[in-house]
Design an enzyme around this catalytic site. Structure first.
Site, PDB file in Angstrom:
ATOM      1  N   GLU A 157       0.804  -1.245   0.000  1.00 27.88           N
ATOM      2  CA  GLU A 157       0.000   0.000   0.000  1.00 27.88           C
ATOM      3  C   GLU A 157       0.832   1.288   0.000  1.00 27.88           C
ATOM      4  OE1 GLU A 157      -2.739  -0.418   3.282  1.00 27.88           O
ATOM      5  OE2 GLU A 157      -3.739  -2.118   2.383  1.00 27.88           O
ATOM      6  N   GLU A 272      -5.902 -10.967  -0.985  1.00 27.00           N
ATOM      7  CA  GLU A 272      -6.725 -10.740   0.226  1.00 27.00           C
ATOM      8  C   GLU A 272      -8.205 -10.656  -0.112  1.00 27.00           C
ATOM      9  OE1 GLU A 272      -5.259  -7.403   2.541  1.00 27.00           O
ATOM     10  OE2 GLU A 272      -3.182  -7.824   2.027  1.00 27.00           O
TER      11      GLU A 272
HETATM   12  C1  XIL Z   1      -5.946  -6.307   8.573  1.00 26.17           C
HETATM   13  C2  XIL Z   1      -6.270  -7.483   9.482  1.00 26.17           C
HETATM   14  O1  XIL Z   1      -7.224  -8.313   8.877  1.00 26.17           O
HETATM   15  C3  XIL Z   1      -6.778  -6.969  10.802  1.00 26.17           C
HETATM   16  O2  XIL Z   1      -6.981  -8.054  11.681  1.00 26.17           O
HETATM   17  C4  XIL Z   1      -5.760  -5.989  11.378  1.00 26.17           C
HETATM   18  O3  XIL Z   1      -6.275  -5.432  12.537  1.00 26.17           O
HETATM   19  C5  XIL Z   1      -5.477  -4.870  10.394  1.00 26.17           C
HETATM   20  O4  XIL Z   1      -5.040  -5.429   9.192  1.00 26.17           O
HETATM   21  N1  XIL Z   1      -4.825  -4.730   3.878  1.00 26.17           N
HETATM   22  C6  XIL Z   1      -3.797  -5.509   4.326  1.00 26.17           C
HETATM   23  C7  XIL Z   1      -3.994  -6.363   5.505  1.00 26.17           C
HETATM   24  O5  XIL Z   1      -2.737  -5.590   3.672  1.00 26.17           O
HETATM   25  O6  XIL Z   1      -2.821  -6.516   6.259  1.00 26.17           O
HETATM   26  C8  XIL Z   1      -5.109  -5.841   6.392  1.00 26.17           C
HETATM   27  O7  XIL Z   1      -5.340  -6.799   7.412  1.00 26.17           O
HETATM   28  C9  XIL Z   1      -6.341  -5.578   5.596  1.00 26.17           C
HETATM   29  C10 XIL Z   1      -6.075  -4.543   4.538  1.00 26.17           C
END
Ligand code: XIL
Length: 365
Positions: A157, A272
């Site tokens: 990101e 994701e």
């Molecule tokens: C999120 C997790 O799912 C949560 O449990 C944590 O509190 C915050 O991060 N993009 C990403 C992930 O790359 O690491 C994130 O995961 C969701 C958005």
């Protein structure tokens, strides 16, 4: 018995899970997401946290049967590993890796450099000591998991067009203290520390057909082009896939983005996937149908691009999704967000079939 034979056998026995919808053939035909993915030389996996697998045998079993990959949802982030400078604690992250190993799952590394979940001490340290602070973190991470983790999100990101900065780079501690070259530098440090890894740039907001995602697609493509020109050792683009059902999806727009990325010689992984159904007010079954439709459109488009190597969902069951466990993101009507392939009781949903058939119908690699 080999791990693979055992997995097939378990999948056949687990026909009970599928019998209600799939009929008697589930007793003999292997029907798992990883089985469907592997039939096309693709991969499938999911994210988890140890607080979930520790307490839930059904979750563990589902990982064992359905997945080929596991990703730590938060245990491998810098804030978890080194909350206090100099005290690096790999206990949680190691448990994810060993959970994977004991269930025949490869572990993906997530995420070396991310502006969130960053310890407070990092920015002041970067300010005084510069790039060696980032270098020390990446080098230690790569050394710790050498030979254990191949696929790595090195930078996560780094683009945010809304921040209004040059090249749409996100206004982050890394950009502020190290300048725009920190991204290429992170890749070089990682690949030098472990030349066997597959270093990914991972990003969200690349799928919807609206001006927000269009701006991010343009900026990410430019970043990837630049990284390739600079000779940065980047293997692929991780497309997160946090879809929102209330936002438009146009297969041809997404397909052309994937083609452009593949044209740079990069591989692609959906890293994701989940589908946020907060904007839907229909019955549960109608919501599930709409979520599955969007999943099918997205996955069919993604898997048609030969550079795409597989799909990771951000969890398996709605019960543990970040969209249901973090209070600020919950649905306002009190029902669970139906964002993942399994419901809160580990019943498969139409989303599961979207994944299964998208794998089955994908062109082989
Ligand atoms: C999120 C997790 O799912 C949560 O449990 C944590 O509190 C915050 O991060 N993009 C990403 C992930 O790359 O690491 C994130 O995961 C969701 C958005």
């Amino acid at each position: 018995m080999t791990a693979m034979t055992r997995r097939h056998l378990l999948a056949a026995i687990s026909g009970a899970t599928l019998a209600g919808t799939a009929g008697a053939s589930a007793q003999t035909v292997e029907k798992t997401l990883i089985g469907a993915a592997r039939s096309k030389n693709l991969t499938y996996g999911a994210a988890m946290a140890t607080w979930q697998t520790d307490r839930d045998a059904t979750l563990r079993r589902t990982f064992d049967r359905q997945c080929g990959v596991v990703v730590p949802e938060w245990e491998m982030k810098w804030g978890t590993i080194e909350a206090t400078r100099g005290t690096r604690n790999y206990a949680g992250a190691d448990r994810v890796v060993s959970f994977g190993a004991s269930h025949g799952l490869a572990c993906r590394g997530h995420a070396a450099i991310w502006y969130r979940n960053l310890p407070k001490w990092v920015e002041p340290a970067l300010k005084v000591e510069g790039v060696k602070v980032m270098e020390a973190h990446i080098q230690d991470l790569m050394a710790h998991y050498k030979g254990k983790i191949k696929s790595w999100d090195i930078v996560n990101e780094a683009i945010e067009p809304k921040d209004g900065l040059q090249d749409s780079l996100r206004d982050s501690p890394f950009l502020r203290q190290l300048g725009p070259d920190y991204i290429a530098r992170a890749f070089t440090i990682a690949a030098e520390a472990d030349p066997a890894i597959q270093p990914f740039y991972n990003e969200y907001g690349l799928y919807h057909n609206d001006s927000i995602d269009q701006a991010r697609r343009t900026a990410v493509l430019a970043l990837l082009q630049k990284l390739k020109q600079q000779g940065a050792p980047i293997y692929g683009l991780g497309i997160q896939g946090h879809l929102n059902i209330g936002r438009p999806f146009d297969p041809s727009v997404f397909a052309s983005f994937l083609r452009d990325v593949a044209g740079l010689g990069l591989k692609i992984l959906i890293t994701e996937l989940d589908i946020d159904d907060r904007s839907l007010t229909q019955t549960i079954s109608e919501r599930d149908r709409l979520v599955a439709n969007m999943a099918t459109a997205f996955l069919t488009t993604a898997l048609s691009e030969r550079a795409v190597e597989g799909v990771i969902t951000w969890g398996l069951s709605d019960k543990y999704s970040w969209l249901n466990t973090s209070t600020y993101q919950k649905r306002s009507d009190g029902t669970m967000n139906r964002c993942l392939p399994y419901d809160e009781n580990f019943q498969i949903k139409p989303f599961w079939y979207s994944l299964y058939y998208a794998f089955r119908n994908a062109p082989p690699r």
